[in-house]
Design an enzyme around this catalytic site. Structure first.
Site, PDB file in Angstrom:
ATOM      1  N   ASP A 490      -1.808 -13.404 -10.611  1.00  0.00           N
ATOM      2  CA  ASP A 490      -1.333 -12.964  -9.295  1.00  0.00           C
ATOM      3  C   ASP A 490       0.089 -12.441  -9.381  1.00  0.00           C
ATOM      4  O   ASP A 490       0.413 -11.390  -8.840  1.00  0.00           O
ATOM      5  CB  ASP A 490      -1.431 -14.107  -8.280  1.00  0.00           C
ATOM      6  CG  ASP A 490      -0.608 -15.321  -8.687  1.00  0.00           C
ATOM      7  OD1 ASP A 490      -0.374 -15.511  -9.897  1.00  0.00           O
ATOM      8  OD2 ASP A 490      -0.197 -16.096  -7.796  1.00  0.00           O
ATOM      9  N   ARG A 494       6.206 -16.937 -10.193  1.00  0.00           N
ATOM     10  CA  ARG A 494       5.985 -18.109  -9.357  1.00  0.00           C
ATOM     11  C   ARG A 494       4.775 -18.901  -9.798  1.00  0.00           C
ATOM     12  O   ARG A 494       4.797 -20.118  -9.854  1.00  0.00           O
ATOM     13  CB  ARG A 494       5.821 -17.639  -7.907  1.00  0.00           C
ATOM     14  CG  ARG A 494       5.781 -18.741  -6.892  1.00  0.00           C
ATOM     15  CD  ARG A 494       5.499 -18.188  -5.518  1.00  0.00           C
ATOM     16  NE  ARG A 494       4.117 -17.721  -5.393  1.00  0.00           N
ATOM     17  CZ  ARG A 494       3.718 -16.805  -4.517  1.00  0.00           C
ATOM     18  NH1 ARG A 494       4.595 -16.249  -3.685  1.00  0.00           N
ATOM     19  NH2 ARG A 494       2.463 -16.425  -4.468  1.00  0.00           N
ATOM     20  N   GLU A 495       3.665 -18.203 -10.115  1.00  0.00           N
ATOM     21  CA  GLU A 495       2.415 -18.897 -10.379  1.00  0.00           C
ATOM     22  C   GLU A 495       1.806 -18.600 -11.743  1.00  0.00           C
ATOM     23  O   GLU A 495       1.264 -19.468 -12.377  1.00  0.00           O
ATOM     24  CB  GLU A 495       1.389 -18.554  -9.294  1.00  0.00           C
ATOM     25  CG  GLU A 495       1.895 -18.822  -7.892  1.00  0.00           C
ATOM     26  CD  GLU A 495       0.769 -18.875  -6.877  1.00  0.00           C
ATOM     27  OE1 GLU A 495      -0.375 -19.123  -7.259  1.00  0.00           O
ATOM     28  OE2 GLU A 495       1.079 -18.679  -5.682  1.00  0.00           O
ATOM     29  N   ASP A 502      -7.298 -11.562  -6.157  1.00  0.00           N
ATOM     30  CA  ASP A 502      -6.331 -10.528  -6.518  1.00  0.00           C
ATOM     31  C   ASP A 502      -6.930  -9.610  -7.588  1.00  0.00           C
ATOM     32  O   ASP A 502      -6.763  -8.390  -7.558  1.00  0.00           O
ATOM     33  CB  ASP A 502      -5.050 -11.157  -7.091  1.00  0.00           C
ATOM     34  CG  ASP A 502      -4.453 -12.232  -6.193  1.00  0.00           C
ATOM     35  OD1 ASP A 502      -5.217 -13.010  -5.595  1.00  0.00           O
ATOM     36  OD2 ASP A 502      -3.218 -12.314  -6.115  1.00  0.00           O
ATOM     37  N   TRP A 556     -12.708 -14.528  -2.847  1.00  0.00           N
ATOM     38  CA  TRP A 556     -12.061 -14.761  -4.151  1.00  0.00           C
ATOM     39  C   TRP A 556     -13.125 -14.912  -5.234  1.00  0.00           C
ATOM     40  O   TRP A 556     -13.133 -14.206  -6.241  1.00  0.00           O
ATOM     41  CB  TRP A 556     -11.156 -16.004  -4.071  1.00  0.00           C
ATOM     42  CG  TRP A 556      -9.746 -15.623  -3.728  1.00  0.00           C
ATOM     43  CD1 TRP A 556      -8.659 -15.700  -4.551  1.00  0.00           C
ATOM     44  CD2 TRP A 556      -9.267 -15.068  -2.496  1.00  0.00           C
ATOM     45  NE1 TRP A 556      -7.549 -15.208  -3.914  1.00  0.00           N
ATOM     46  CE2 TRP A 556      -7.882 -14.822  -2.662  1.00  0.00           C
ATOM     47  CE3 TRP A 556      -9.844 -14.730  -1.288  1.00  0.00           C
ATOM     48  CZ2 TRP A 556      -7.096 -14.263  -1.649  1.00  0.00           C
ATOM     49  CZ3 TRP A 556      -9.076 -14.182  -0.287  1.00  0.00           C
ATOM     50  CH2 TRP A 556      -7.726 -13.958  -0.471  1.00  0.00           C
ATOM     51  N   GLU A 758       3.935  -8.739  -2.357  1.00  0.00           N
ATOM     52  CA  GLU A 758       2.859  -9.649  -1.980  1.00  0.00           C
ATOM     53  C   GLU A 758       2.431  -9.487  -0.527  1.00  0.00           C
ATOM     54  O   GLU A 758       1.305  -9.848  -0.178  1.00  0.00           O
ATOM     55  CB  GLU A 758       3.322 -11.102  -2.214  1.00  0.00           C
ATOM     56  CG  GLU A 758       2.262 -12.143  -1.978  1.00  0.00           C
ATOM     57  CD  GLU A 758       2.732 -13.559  -2.306  1.00  0.00           C
ATOM     58  OE1 GLU A 758       3.943 -13.745  -2.565  1.00  0.00           O
ATOM     59  OE2 GLU A 758       1.902 -14.472  -2.314  1.00  0.00           O
ATOM     60  N   HIS A 769       3.096  -8.420  -7.216  1.00  0.00           N
ATOM     61  CA  HIS A 769       1.694  -8.793  -7.064  1.00  0.00           C
ATOM     62  C   HIS A 769       0.849  -7.519  -7.234  1.00  0.00           C
ATOM     63  O   HIS A 769       1.307  -6.434  -6.903  1.00  0.00           O
ATOM     64  CB  HIS A 769       1.443  -9.369  -5.669  1.00  0.00           C
ATOM     65  CG  HIS A 769       1.343 -10.864  -5.633  1.00  0.00           C
ATOM     66  ND1 HIS A 769       2.380 -11.683  -6.007  1.00  0.00           N
ATOM     67  CD2 HIS A 769       0.328 -11.692  -5.262  1.00  0.00           C
ATOM     68  CE1 HIS A 769       1.999 -12.956  -5.869  1.00  0.00           C
ATOM     69  NE2 HIS A 769       0.752 -12.991  -5.413  1.00  0.00           N
TER      70      HIS A 769
HETATM   71  C1  BGC Z   1      -1.225 -16.204  -4.658  1.00  0.00           C
HETATM   72  C2  BGC Z   1      -2.152 -15.119  -4.217  1.00  0.00           C
HETATM   73  C3  BGC Z   1      -3.494 -15.763  -4.032  1.00  0.00           C
HETATM   74  C4  BGC Z   1      -3.319 -16.667  -2.845  1.00  0.00           C
HETATM   75  C5  BGC Z   1      -4.557 -17.311  -2.364  1.00  0.00           C
HETATM   76  C6  BGC Z   1      -1.085 -17.118  -3.496  1.00  0.00           C
HETATM   77  O1  BGC Z   1      -0.189 -18.143  -3.702  1.00  0.00           O
HETATM   78  O2  BGC Z   1      -0.022 -15.700  -5.129  1.00  0.00           O
HETATM   79  O3  BGC Z   1      -2.028 -13.959  -4.848  1.00  0.00           O
HETATM   80  O4  BGC Z   1      -4.565 -14.945  -3.998  1.00  0.00           O
HETATM   81  O5  BGC Z   1      -2.315 -17.613  -3.086  1.00  0.00           O
HETATM   82  O6  BGC Z   1      -4.332 -18.494  -1.695  1.00  0.00           O
END
Ligand code: BGC
Length: 901
Positions: A490, A494-495, A502, A556, A758, A769
């Site tokens: 994503d 951060r993640e 995504d 998703w 985002e 993103h």
């Molecule tokens: C992510 C997104 C993701 C979403 C879904 C976010 O924190 O960065 O890209 O699809 O959460 O909950």
């Protein structure tokens, strides 16, 4: 007389040889791959020709265990003979069974439309992987079983080799990340290897050809290991720190030495290895890395190093799951970037602006006294006073006191002249780097940016006369690169999570601009590894367990079906659908178990909307419908007719339920009439035919009421643009993508974005993103006009239909399809529209030439209908439609005095 005869003979031999040429040989999508553990790998080539309407009518493949056999025309592993077929993609190897480690050399020749054979292609090869766990020798080893973080271990061992070595291949699975060294040299140029998987279900090993590094006599092997995703020790909300596979770094390595005399020796990891810690004193996928150059162990990876002070390596358990070869391009450094500027917002605090948001590292270059600690903190924004701002990317860390380390590297100098260093077991998402602790003021050369990404080839690009759209295209490419690091992610900071929604939203763009098919193929195995018996999927893949209960929902999870569907449509890949058919079915059955009266209400829905939300049940049910149709279509393709009818019937019922639940007869709209609701219904094929025009009009009205702006989240952004394109309103879509004020892609760019953000709001969230990136696929499909055709998957058939809209005076798209390069390039010049198209050999395109007068369309100066290789099909409003075989064509149509509307 003699020379005349010679000429006749020459022309005879020329015309006896096809002008068709097989090139670009690939095995499982890869060029000369090492480690193909598929018993029947698929071979692909392209055919090139300058003739119009050229086709392949047959092929012959030779596969040999030795390149010399191939040279003399012998395929000891496989000689297919002449096979009558126009297929050039995904031909299954059907020779003798392959052994583990086996080299397979291959070449192909083809016959053209007149039945003339080509010369053989240049040879290519693949090396088999290890088909069986029992083919591995030795044991897994490590340095510790401690749960708490320990500095990155070094492991070493010496071995002897004889002269007469034919080939040396190392197979290594080093978890989380490994760096393999041989006689003082780093093996290969892979970074952050191997790719991320659910290690307790599947771990990836990598083959390296090390023939040139091994020498007769004593050799030394060295391995350094990092934690990566295998042992996450940063506490964050997705709980990778509790992943079931979590363990200290460990490695299994086999070095296979094959000699000219046929002897084989294997050097493997076992209790005879020695271990110590080295200069990497901290490494964390989220936290960053620390390197103390004073702790380097000089010569540890060379023969003759005194390791008597080291400890014996520990024999440890393996991760438990399957060992799979890494059959995808590794992560590599893509480019190095010079910093744009450096500022000093506070005394001793320097902030470098790399001028581009990306994923990777900063490489530090310093001189100073031993023991000096330089700290690099990475972020994608700065405060108004120029200091680094990270409040938008450290938000999902679990709050601790003191706060956890995040995207921070430190380097401790050893003090002997210029020292150059970058991290190796972590990566960061950033545009700015804050540097503190420098021994003296920096210059722009103190830091360089190293861009990291899975090293997938580029496979396309787009340009047009509106510079804003070109900037959106470039930002999309950067966001995609930043978010493809062995899995689609994503965001890179951060993640770094494999968020599934995504990824499927960005997949068509990815397949048009890049060649990520092998990465997706591997990622689909990760889905299969994560799918529960019930059919459920987590929202992130891989996961340490988090995400199922969250109910991210079909928007998703459908990545598991949609990405294989796109691989089939864009690359002609049937196997991926076949391989996951049971899993796909199980997923649809799971949705059926969660549906009420045909409606699925779970999920995140149209995530990060602008102003108007859309009922989750509407978009979730639509994906339920799409998934049922994918399963039905696969079943048809596989000849499972019972399943096909069953899922077709299910799809029909879902469609009825959808219309029952969401069509508002009185208001003549779907649900709340949002852009997402209307476009979802149209795009996913849920609107009954007689109603389509009304729904389209409602959608256009909605957009116009918002001044030509989008008012959706990530799902709607894809549906709206595509729906308008497919229903003759590309002009409205072009207006949306050309906006500069909020909400829109252009607004981001005017805020200084170099990657996609985002959210439309652009508040305190990520600025890198990819989930709004389908806009680039729309550029290719709408403006350049290159569109796949389900009737000829993998661009065996396709459409070229540029939409002359948005005041554009030219647009150009290129796509390197699995069958060769496609180009569409149009320009309005002196009142005439020129459309140049390039159609690869062995494919057929339907070309829609934009025109205001069908009869006046010319090709290469002739009336188009009379031109070679072209067949006039029909006139459509605004377009003349032709069927065109391979070749290069130059269409012209008059009457374009004004700029395009
Ligand atoms: C992510 C997104 C993701 C979403 C879904 C976010 O924190 O960065 O890209 O699809 O959460 O909950």
């Amino acid at each position: 007389m003699r020379s005349a005869l010679l000429l006749v003979l020459m022309s005879l031999s020329v015309s006896a040889m096809a002008d068709l040429k097989p090139v670009r040989l690939r095995c499982e999508y890869l060029q000369n791959p090492l480690g193909i553990d598929v018993p029947r790998p698929r071979l692909t080539w392209q055919v090139e020709s300058r003739r119009r309407g050229e086709r392949q009518t047959a092929w012959q493949i030779l596969v040999a265990s030795d390149p010399r056999f191939l040279g003399s025309g012998r395929g000891d592993l496989w000689d297919s003979g002449r096979v009558e077929s126009g297929e050039t993609a995904h031909i299954e190897y059907a020779g003798s069974p392959l052994r583990s480690w086996q080299m397979a050399w291959w070449k192909v020749r083809v016959w053209d439309r007149d039945g003339r054979p080509s010369a053989y292609s240049a040879p290519a090869f693949w090396q088999a992987g290890l088909f069986d766990k029992r083919d591995w020798q030795g044991t897994w080893i490590g340095r510790t079983r401690e749960k708490a973080y320990q500095p990155a271990p070094l492991l070493r061992r010496e071995f002897r080799a004889r002269g007469g070595l034919r080939r040396a291949t190392a197979a290594i699975c080093g978890l989380g990340y490994y760096e393999l060294r041989l006689n003082g040299q780093r093996v290969g140029d892979h970074q952050l290897d191997p790719g991320f998987t659910r290690y307790d279900r599947r771990a990836l090993y990598v083959l390296h050809d090390v023939t040139r590094l091994v020498r007769p006599g004593t050799n030394a092997l060295g391995i350094m290991l990092g934690t990566g995703w295998h042992k996450v020790h940063t506490l964050a909300v997705w709980k990778f720190h509790e992943a079931p596979w979590r363990a200290a770094p460990r490695v299994l390595m086999n070095l296979r030495l094959e000699y000219e005399d046929g002897q084989v020796e294997t050097v493997s990891t076992d209790a005879s290895w020695r271990t110590a810690t080295g200069p990497v004193t901290y490494d964390s996928i989220y936290g960053g890395e620390s390197y103390d150059a004073r702790l380097e162990r000089n010569g540890w990876d060379r023969p003759g190093y005194d390791d008597s002070g080291w400890q014996p390596a520990l024999v440890v358990e393996g991760p438990g799951g399957a060992l799979s070869a890494q059959k995808m391009p590794p992560i590599r450094v893509q480019e190095t970037r010079q910093a744009l500027e450096v500022r000093q917002p506070q005394p001793g605090v320097y902030v470098f602006d790399m001028g581009q948001n990306f994923a990777g590292w900063a490489e530090l270059s310093v001189e100073g006294p031993a023991g000096t600690i330089v700290t690099l903190r990475y972020g994608e924004r700065v405060n108004p006073d120029g200091t680094l701002y990270r409040g938008n990317i450290d938000v999902h860390l679990i709050k601790t006191d003191p706060p956890q380390r995040f995207q921070t590297d430190t380097y401790t100098l050893k003090g002997d002249g210029r020292e150059t260093w970058h991290a190796r077991f972590t990566y960061h998402g950033f545009q700015y780097v804050e540097v503190t602790g420098l021994p003296s003021a920096p210059t722009l050369d103190t830091l360089r940016g190293l861009v990291l990404s899975s090293d997938v080839d580029r496979a396309g690009d787009f340009q047009c006369s509106n510079p804003l759209l070109d900037r959106i295209q470039r930002a999309t490419l950067w966001s995609y690169r930043s978010n493809l690091l062995s899995i689609p992610t994503d965001c890179p900071h951060r993640e770094k999570n494999g968020w599934t929604g995504d990824a499927h939203l960005a997949a068509e763009q990815a397949l048009l601009n890049f060649d990520p098919a092998a990465v997706y193929t591997k990622w689909m195995d990760d889905f299969a590894d994560e799918q529960r018996e019930t059919g459920e999927l987590p929202g992130i893949v891989p996961t340490g367990g988090w995400g199922y209960e969250w109910g991210n929902g079909p928007a998703w999870d459908s990545a598991f079906l949609l990405i294989p569907h796109y691989l089939h449509l864009y690359r002609g890949d049937r196997r991926i659908l076949e391989r996951h058919y049971e899993g796909h079915r199980r997923y649809v059955d799971y949705l059926t178990s969660r549906a009420q009266d045909g409606i699925v209400s779970i999920g995140l829905g149209d995530w990060v909307p602008w102003k108007t939300e859309t009922p989750v049940s509407l978009t979730s049910t639509a994906y339920y419908y799409v998934d049922a149709r994918i399963v039905a279509a696969t079943a048809r393709m596989l000849g499972r007719t019972d399943d096909a009818s069953r899922y077709e019937e299910l799809a029909g019922k879902i469609r009825e339920a959808f219309n029952r639940a969401f069509w508002d007869e009185a208001r003549q709209t779907y649900a709340n009439g949002s852009q997402t609701a209307l476009s979802c219904a149209l795009y996913q094929g849920l609107v009954p035919e007689p109603r389509r025009q009304t729904v389209l009009e409602q959608l256009v009205r909605n957009i116009e009421e918002r001044g030509g702006h989008i008012d959706t989240g990530i799902l709607g952004a894809k549906y709206v643009l595509n729906t308008l394109l497919e229903n003759g309103r590309a002009d409205v879509a072009c207006r949306i993508v050309s906006q500069r004020d909020q909400p829109g892609w252009g607004w981001w760019l005017d805020q200084g974005a170099t990657t996609l953000w985002e959210s439309w709001q652009g508040a305190n969230d990520s600025r890198n993103h990819i989930m709004f990136g389908d806009v680039s696929a729309w550029f290719h499909k709408a403006l350049a006009g290159i569109r796949p055709d389900p009737a000829g998957p993998g661009f065996a058939r396709f459409t070229v239909r540029p939409e002359v809209v948005g005041g554009l005076v030219f647009a150009r798209g290129v796509h390197d399809s699995i069958r060769g390069r496609i180009e569409s390039d149009w320009r309005i010049d002196k009142g005439r529209l020129h459309l140049r198209v390039r159609i690869p050999a062995n494919t057929v395109a339907t070309v829609h030439v934009p025109t205001r007068s069908v009869e006046a369309v010319r090709e290469s100066g002739r009336p188009a209908g009379e031109s070679e290789g072209i067949r006039f099909l029909r006139a459509e409003p605004g377009h003349a439609v032709f069927e065109v075989g391979s070749g290069e064509y130059h269409f012209e149509s008059p009457g374009w005095t004004d700029a395009a509307r």
